[in-house]
Design an enzyme around this catalytic site. Sequence first.
Site, PDB file in Angstrom:
ATOM      1  N   ASP A 116       5.046  -1.482   4.009  1.00  0.00           N
ATOM      2  CA  ASP A 116       5.000  -0.222   3.264  1.00  0.00           C
ATOM      3  C   ASP A 116       6.334   0.522   3.222  1.00  0.00           C
ATOM      4  OD1 ASP A 116       2.287  -0.222   2.388  1.00  0.00           O
ATOM      5  OD2 ASP A 116       1.667   0.216   4.439  1.00  0.00           O
ATOM      6  N   ASP A 176      -0.718  -4.090  -3.821  1.00  0.00           N
ATOM      7  CA  ASP A 176       0.020  -2.857  -3.541  1.00  0.00           C
ATOM      8  C   ASP A 176       1.501  -3.135  -3.214  1.00  0.00           C
ATOM      9  OD1 ASP A 176      -2.675  -3.135  -2.739  1.00  0.00           O
ATOM     10  OD2 ASP A 176      -2.669  -1.278  -1.606  1.00  0.00           O
TER      11      ASP A 176
HETATM   12  N1  GLY Z   1      -2.707   0.393   0.627  1.00  0.00           N
HETATM   13  C1  GLY Z   1      -2.472   1.444  -0.233  1.00  0.00           C
HETATM   14  C2  GLY Z   1      -3.679   1.979  -0.902  1.00  0.00           C
HETATM   15  O1  GLY Z   1      -4.655   2.321  -0.254  1.00  0.00           O
HETATM   16  O2  GLY Z   1      -3.648   2.083  -2.100  1.00  0.00           O
END
Ligand code: GLY
Length: 394
Positions: A116, A176
Amino acid sequence: MFRVSFLLIILGFACVSCKFKDKNQTVNSKESIEALLKVRYSKLLDYKLDSTAFARSYNPKTKTIKKVPSKDWTSGFFAGNFWQIYMLTNNEVYKTKAKEWTAFIEKEKYNNKTHDMGFKVFCSFGNGLKVENNKKYEDIIVESAKTLSTRFNEKIGSIRSWDFNKEKWQFPVIIDNMMNLELLFEATKISGDSTFYKIAVKHANTTLKNHFRPDGSTWHVLDYDTISGLVRARVTHQGIDDNSAWARGQSWAINGFTTVYRYTKDEKYLNRAIATANYFINHENMPDDGIPYWDFDDPDIPNVFRDASAGAIVASALVELYKYTKNQSYLDYSKKVVNTLKTVDYILSEEVEAPFILDHSFGDWSKKHEMDEPIVYGDYYFLQTLLRLRDLES
Ligand code: GLY
């Protein structure tokens, strides 16, 4: 007599509904909404500066703010919101706070336990670089890109997303993860080191090849075999089931591939963004106001929660996609979402003492957590859409 009373009742109803309409129009008038937005922005300033307590979401039932440390995937959004409000208002107090919150995230540049990095470092330091030249911010972005690159697997051609569920997954990659590539592209621009650019392109190519269904939608999680490099499983973690279209997952795909096209100008990425955008905006389960249900395949639609964050992420992406395609329906969608969000149905009321702007984002179904709440990334992409529309129209 009966006829007269009936007429009076009808007139009464008409009057009440007319009054209601007037009231609603007043509440939602452009001036009152802009004033309410300013009040909401100022709630961010009221929130106490604390390096261990980034505001992530607000639970209206318990009236509590969920606070997280910088290692949480959402920390960069909170800092980024101050930068973006500064860019919208030119009010220096937001810039001062933006710098303070952003500084708390620096240590994440060495955190190799997560994919992230883009969310944390680019939404904070990256926005800072839009506001000012800052060599330190540039160095932090390059260092973060180096750390993120250690999660890249050459055989698979992807950056590893998660380290949990090791008994279940060998090498999970979630859609993501496309949102981390902007950090890598910018790191190459800053440093001249093409390693980051090449990793970003390889990750995008692997995702392009494996992550999408024929209808344009995307799976959430792909698990890869670390020996063969092949896909072991296509599943979900946050959607309602493995083959469903989790709304935010679709939105990361659209936003991510639009960004990859910005840096590469390779049409295959543009076509991917277009196909998934078309799936999203034209879906039969997309409500007329443009805010999707949290998962397009929830069997209980229409009696399920919406996800304002997914709408905002796509609205922001489609302002950019409109610039590349001149497809008016993309700009129309972005404007529709902004118009929906800029109402008292979505903007939190003045009384809510929490550093958030919008209600009705949807967090994590797998944990039954943050469902239908103000969440920091809903605000982030709403503000980004406002900025992109302003820039488009100026
Ligand atoms: N992992 C990021 C989201 O919950 O969109």
